[in-house]
Design a protein around this motif. Structure first.
Motif, PDB file in Angstrom:
ATOM      1  N   THR A 183      -6.648 -42.971  40.404  1.00 18.97           N
ATOM      2  CA  THR A 183      -7.034 -43.983  39.324  1.00 18.97           C
ATOM      3  C   THR A 183      -5.685 -44.496  38.749  1.00 18.97           C
ATOM      4  O   THR A 183      -4.541 -44.051  39.055  1.00 18.97           O
ATOM      5  CB  THR A 183      -7.509 -43.266  38.162  1.00 18.97           C
ATOM      6  OG1 THR A 183      -6.796 -42.287  37.702  1.00 18.97           O
ATOM      7  CG2 THR A 183      -8.958 -42.777  38.545  1.00 18.97           C
ATOM      8  N   ILE A 184      -5.876 -45.821  38.029  1.00 18.65           N
ATOM      9  CA  ILE A 184      -4.841 -46.592  37.583  1.00 18.65           C
ATOM     10  C   ILE A 184      -4.456 -45.940  36.118  1.00 18.65           C
ATOM     11  O   ILE A 184      -5.511 -45.820  35.205  1.00 18.65           O
ATOM     12  CB  ILE A 184      -5.105 -48.054  37.521  1.00 18.65           C
ATOM     13  CG1 ILE A 184      -5.494 -48.473  38.912  1.00 18.65           C
ATOM     14  CG2 ILE A 184      -3.997 -48.805  36.840  1.00 18.65           C
ATOM     15  CD1 ILE A 184      -6.268 -50.022  38.669  1.00 18.65           C
ATOM     16  N   ILE A 208      -1.339 -49.795  30.759  1.00 11.62           N
ATOM     17  CA  ILE A 208      -0.314 -50.569  31.553  1.00 11.62           C
ATOM     18  C   ILE A 208       0.316 -51.400  30.766  1.00 11.62           C
ATOM     19  O   ILE A 208      -0.289 -52.427  29.918  1.00 11.62           O
ATOM     20  CB  ILE A 208      -1.022 -51.255  32.774  1.00 11.62           C
ATOM     21  CG1 ILE A 208      -1.974 -50.615  33.622  1.00 11.62           C
ATOM     22  CG2 ILE A 208       0.245 -51.722  33.827  1.00 11.62           C
ATOM     23  CD1 ILE A 208      -2.776 -51.296  34.665  1.00 11.62           C
TER      24      ILE A 208
END
Ligand SMILES: [Zn+2]
Length: 185
Positions: free
Chosen positions: A125-126, A130
């Protein structure tokens, strides 16, 4: 118009100049680039140059960027059929985004198939959230690689708008003419 190889050489030369300039500026403490930011920029720039070139709009022919995908090159054939060569795919903002959207669509399809075929499988998963400092070098690297291609092709930033205006004028004055596709980039 430059061939795929010439485009690659232009982008490599521009990258070398940029890297040297960034090094000089950071030595003089005028620019701060972390190793992760430099890596992100480089990865996105290389992906934009070698894997996601605007000439993928010719992907039903022999295209340098498609060749770099190896056995997976066929996934770009529908993209080549979808976009006219040097049309919207060669515009400055929407063009690069069409390739990212197409790639995202392919990834979603692959993930969907994997989830269906192996429900117990844990997919990467990211990490969230971010930060902008992480994403910005990715965006810059990708778009710069694309813009250098367009500049080498002699395409102006208002390409998409001018094409749209020309199409409107053509539709108003005469019936639609057949499309021509060039083999060269
Ligand atoms: Zn091109």
């Amino acid at each position: 118009m430059p061939s795929g190889r010439v485009h690659n050489l232009i982008n490599i030369a521009a990258y070398s100049v940029l890297a040297a300039a960034a090094l000089v500026l950071s030595r003089q403490e005028l620019l701060t680039v972390t190793p992760v930011q430099a890596l992100n920029f480089t990865v996105a720039y290389a992906a934009g140059t070698f894997l996601l070139s605007p000439d993928l709009d010719l992907a039903d022919g022999r295209v340098d960027s498609k060749r770099h995908w190896g056995l997976l090159g066929f996934v770009w054939v529908p993209y080549g059929k979808l976009f006219r060569h040097r049309g919207l795919s060669h515009s400055w903002v929407i063009g690069p985004l069409t390739r990212l959207a197409y790639l995202a669509l392919l990834l979603t399809l692959v993930v969907g198939v994997l989830r269906y075929a192996a429900p117990g499988l844990t997919l990467p998963t990211i990490p969230q959230p971010i930060s902008m400092k992480f994403v910005l070098p990715l965006v810059l690297g990708y778009f710069l690689s694309q813009w250098l291609h367009l500049i080498a092709d002699g395409i102006r930033p208002d390409h998409g708008f001018r094409q749209g205006a020309r199409k409107l004028r053509l539709q108003r004055h005469r019936p639609r003419s057949g499309r021509s596709r060039s083999r060269r980039a």
